[in-house]
Design a protein around this motif. Sequence first.
Motif, PDB file in Angstrom:
ATOM      1  N   CYS A  19      -9.766   1.257   6.318  1.00  0.00           N
ATOM      2  CA  CYS A  19      -8.445   1.123   5.690  1.00  0.00           C
ATOM      3  C   CYS A  19      -8.638   0.609   4.270  1.00  0.00           C
ATOM      4  O   CYS A  19      -9.403  -0.334   4.044  1.00  0.00           O
ATOM      5  CB  CYS A  19      -7.565   0.166   6.501  1.00  0.00           C
ATOM      6  N   TYR A  20      -7.972   1.233   3.341  1.00  0.00           N
ATOM      7  CA  TYR A  20      -8.041   0.784   1.955  1.00  0.00           C
ATOM      8  C   TYR A  20      -6.661   0.910   1.337  1.00  0.00           C
ATOM      9  O   TYR A  20      -5.765   1.579   1.872  1.00  0.00           O
ATOM     10  CB  TYR A  20      -9.062   1.586   1.150  1.00  0.00           C
ATOM     11  N   SER A  21      -6.460   0.245   0.207  1.00  0.00           N
ATOM     12  CA  SER A  21      -5.129   0.177  -0.388  1.00  0.00           C
ATOM     13  C   SER A  21      -4.700   1.527  -0.936  1.00  0.00           C
ATOM     14  O   SER A  21      -5.522   2.412  -1.200  1.00  0.00           O
ATOM     15  CB  SER A  21      -5.117  -0.871  -1.505  1.00  0.00           C
ATOM     16  N   ARG A  22      -3.390   1.660  -1.116  1.00  0.00           N
ATOM     17  CA  ARG A  22      -2.834   2.915  -1.595  1.00  0.00           C
ATOM     18  C   ARG A  22      -3.224   3.181  -3.047  1.00  0.00           C
ATOM     19  O   ARG A  22      -3.476   2.271  -3.825  1.00  0.00           O
ATOM     20  CB  ARG A  22      -1.311   2.879  -1.485  1.00  0.00           C
ATOM     21  N   ALA A  73      -9.835  -4.966   6.691  1.00  0.00           N
ATOM     22  CA  ALA A  73      -9.103  -3.916   7.417  1.00  0.00           C
ATOM     23  C   ALA A  73      -7.837  -4.464   8.049  1.00  0.00           C
ATOM     24  O   ALA A  73      -6.778  -3.808   8.018  1.00  0.00           O
ATOM     25  CB  ALA A  73     -10.014  -3.300   8.476  1.00  0.00           C
ATOM     26  N   CYS A 127      -5.258  -4.915   5.350  1.00  0.00           N
ATOM     27  CA  CYS A 127      -4.776  -3.614   4.890  1.00  0.00           C
ATOM     28  C   CYS A 127      -3.749  -3.029   5.860  1.00  0.00           C
ATOM     29  O   CYS A 127      -2.695  -2.526   5.437  1.00  0.00           O
ATOM     30  CB  CYS A 127      -5.959  -2.669   4.728  1.00  0.00           C
ATOM     31  N   VAL A 128      -4.041  -3.102   7.155  1.00  0.00           N
ATOM     32  CA  VAL A 128      -3.109  -2.574   8.148  1.00  0.00           C
ATOM     33  C   VAL A 128      -1.846  -3.424   8.194  1.00  0.00           C
ATOM     34  O   VAL A 128      -0.720  -2.902   8.313  1.00  0.00           O
ATOM     35  CB  VAL A 128      -3.782  -2.511   9.531  1.00  0.00           C
ATOM     36  N   LYS A 187       0.531  -2.604   5.331  1.00  0.00           N
ATOM     37  CA  LYS A 187       0.809  -1.164   5.218  1.00  0.00           C
ATOM     38  C   LYS A 187       0.132  -0.527   4.007  1.00  0.00           C
ATOM     39  O   LYS A 187       0.752   0.203   3.216  1.00  0.00           O
ATOM     40  CB  LYS A 187       2.320  -0.921   5.177  1.00  0.00           C
ATOM     41  N   HIS A 188      -1.129  -0.844   3.819  1.00  0.00           N
ATOM     42  CA  HIS A 188      -1.999  -0.208   2.821  1.00  0.00           C
ATOM     43  C   HIS A 188      -1.630  -0.547   1.376  1.00  0.00           C
ATOM     44  O   HIS A 188      -2.145   0.095   0.459  1.00  0.00           O
ATOM     45  CB  HIS A 188      -1.991   1.321   2.990  1.00  0.00           C
ATOM     46  N   ASP A 193      -5.676  -4.694   0.158  1.00  0.00           N
ATOM     47  CA  ASP A 193      -6.680  -4.923   1.199  1.00  0.00           C
ATOM     48  C   ASP A 193      -7.474  -6.175   0.857  1.00  0.00           C
ATOM     49  O   ASP A 193      -7.092  -6.945  -0.030  1.00  0.00           O
ATOM     50  CB  ASP A 193      -7.597  -3.703   1.368  1.00  0.00           C
TER      51      ASP A 193
END
Length: 352
Positions: free
Chosen positions: A33-36, A237, A240-241, A244-245, A248
């Motif tokens: 998971c990584y940021s938008r 992670a 990040c979750v 909602k991205h 992170d």
Amino acid sequence: MGFTFGNYDGVCKEVALIVCPMLGSDLGIEAVCYSRNVEINSTIIFQPATCFIHIAALIMTAIMVYHIRSKYTAVGRKEIVLFFYLYAVSEALAIFLDSAIIPTYSGAYPIFAAIYVGLGTAIYWCLLINGFVGFQFAEDGTPKSLWFLRISSIVLFVIGFLVSIGTFKSVGGLSPQKTTGLFVVQLVFPVICVAIYVISQVILVIRTLDDRWPLGDIAFGCAAFVAACVLMFGFSAEICVGVKHYIDGTFFGTLCLLFAVMMVYKYWDSITKEDLEFSVGSKQNVWEIKDPLLGPNDVDVVGPPSLSTHESSYGRHNASSGKLTPGSFNTSSGKSSGYPPSGPTNYGNSPY
């Protein structure tokens, strides 16, 4: 996170480090998971929130460097400022690498990523050496002290760069799958340097200083460094979750590292004092010198010459030269107002 010494698989799946696109397979190791990302003028910007922290770090570093350079006689001033210079260069480079302004698929990305790793190695080595400046093994500010710090930092930079580029390009027995050397240089070496620095500074404060307040700065700095490592490598992670991205662990890790660097400055500032006897100020002070031979209302002003003239019992203040000129001519009365009198003196009417 599945942590294995020398292996980046678990690390890069937890947090998107700058070196991760160069490791593992040809596509690199992607984080779970990584940021938008955001698009600006048809350019995709990765880690936008982290980039703002990098910019803030540059601003804060400039402020800290200014205050360090203003303490002209503080111990270790020239040595500690090199640490902040290296940190500033690293943060400026991280803006282009974290945001992928330098694309990961370009041929320049591995080179700049290797430079970034080399700078990190030099930064922590410079911090380690600064930990021993206060013990005066070599007098601070001397060519011996400064050139040892500079040359050794360059050597550590070269080591970090060569290990990184060798890993990215599969040179010298290294490869994207054999990452033990890079793991030691990037992740293990900084922890060792920070530990030695903290221990040395605790010993320095306890043995040489009467004030124990600097220990609080050391404690806050250690807490920030540990928080950065835990948030980046342990909970990136999950963060990040949870948000909602939007961000992170890289965001909080960079922020905590900035706070740790600020605590390094705060600690150095608390243990160094400015020697005002030899300090140089930027302001010109005007001093009033009262001569006991003058009357109670007569004051000589020593300072920058002004446009107005100053009359005293000894003579007229010369505005062009800033001096008191004996025998100056008073244009308002047409007579000499200086001492000794310029004209003939009649002693015939004197009662003596």
